[in-house]
Design an enzyme around this catalytic site. Sequence first.
Site, PDB file in Angstrom:
ATOM      1  N   TYR A 183      -2.467  -0.537  10.009  1.00 46.27           N
ATOM      2  CA  TYR A 183      -2.708  -1.031   8.671  1.00 46.27           C
ATOM      3  C   TYR A 183      -1.284  -0.705   7.874  1.00 46.27           C
ATOM      4  CZ  TYR A 183      -3.818  -0.959   3.928  1.00 46.27           C
ATOM      5  OH  TYR A 183      -3.889  -1.466   2.546  1.00 46.27           O
ATOM      6  N   SER A 193       0.852  -1.100   0.132  1.00 49.33           N
ATOM      7  CA  SER A 193       0.167   0.238   0.187  1.00 49.33           C
ATOM      8  C   SER A 193       0.831   1.266  -0.066  1.00 49.33           C
ATOM      9  CB  SER A 193      -0.833   0.025   1.218  1.00 49.33           C
ATOM     10  OG  SER A 193      -1.510   1.431   1.260  1.00 49.33           O
TER      11      SER A 193
END
Length: 360
Positions: free
Chosen positions: A153, A128
């Site tokens: 995350y 990501s």
Amino acid sequence: MRILVTGAAGFVGAHCTLRLLRDGHQVVGLDNFNDYYDPALKQDRVRWVQAQAGDFDLRRLDLADGPGIEALFAEVAPEVVIHLAAQAGVRYSLDNPRAYVDSNLVGFLNMLEACRRHPVQHLLYASSSSVYGSNQRTPYAVQDAVDHPLSLYAASKKANELMAHSYSHLFGIPTTGLRFFTVYGPWGRPDMSPIQFAQAISQGHPLKLFNYGQHQRDFTYIDDIVESLVRLIPLAPVSDPAWDRLASDPASSHAPWRIYNIGGQRPVALTDYVALLEKHLQRTAQVELLPLQPGDVLDTCADASALAQATGFTPCISLDEGLRRFVAWFVDYYAHTPDDAVRSIGQTPVAAPEHQRRVV
């Protein structure tokens, strides 16, 4: 090729599965159909893929089920693994951290162990743009350090890159990490801004813009994500003979391991993004400006030169065209859902009656 796609009922996973089936590959999909958001959307994605490309082998299995993952690899013997399943979301990680440990850490370890015991030609996995964290220099380059994540995350995604490197080094598994930049398009997740914003604009509800709308995001249309991924499948990394231990490149290695940014290299202010949604929805937004949310990255912009050099491709679909396609799907898919069909994370969206949903 025999390709295992994890998260096959997810946003990127469904589009990827469709493309691979159309290209003639034998695809086995894996998904646990959890309730992070309405599982009915995941089921509808699967039906959409089946309508376009026919039935495919789809297994309901959780990444944290180590014996189940082991048995699946022993049975299927995939040549390539595209690992897209993960617990997603930055804000959700603030209140539900253990979900990220179970899925993104334990689950990823299970995938690496399975690839170790049942060697594959290439493991590609979703990272990501969130890994860039506090990095203020844009565009983000794969050579930049990613040592200051702003959410669990993001930390879990950086951990995936490090775990993959150790297995590439120790066991020779060719691994490629894909740092996706703000993916959007038809069949997107309801916790992401396109659906949340489109829902608010369509229903005349306040549209919340955090950081007072001053964020910039490098929006990347789903077809560009899939095209990039498919082009990387045959490019299994090998040891970089030019890698220098004393002046190391963070995106390369002596191991068969690589990292790529997949983004459009065209950051857009959120206010301009909202204006395009207003244009295609033919509605005016009621904007509510709010402070910066914990865990949010200020701005994102991809340096995708490494991707272009490797594949000859750079994401190219404009935000205007991408949102036009997204809105056409959104209006059709949610035409019959109740006003509260898309809610904030932590609540279950209300699904339309089965007979009212259509494959598009």
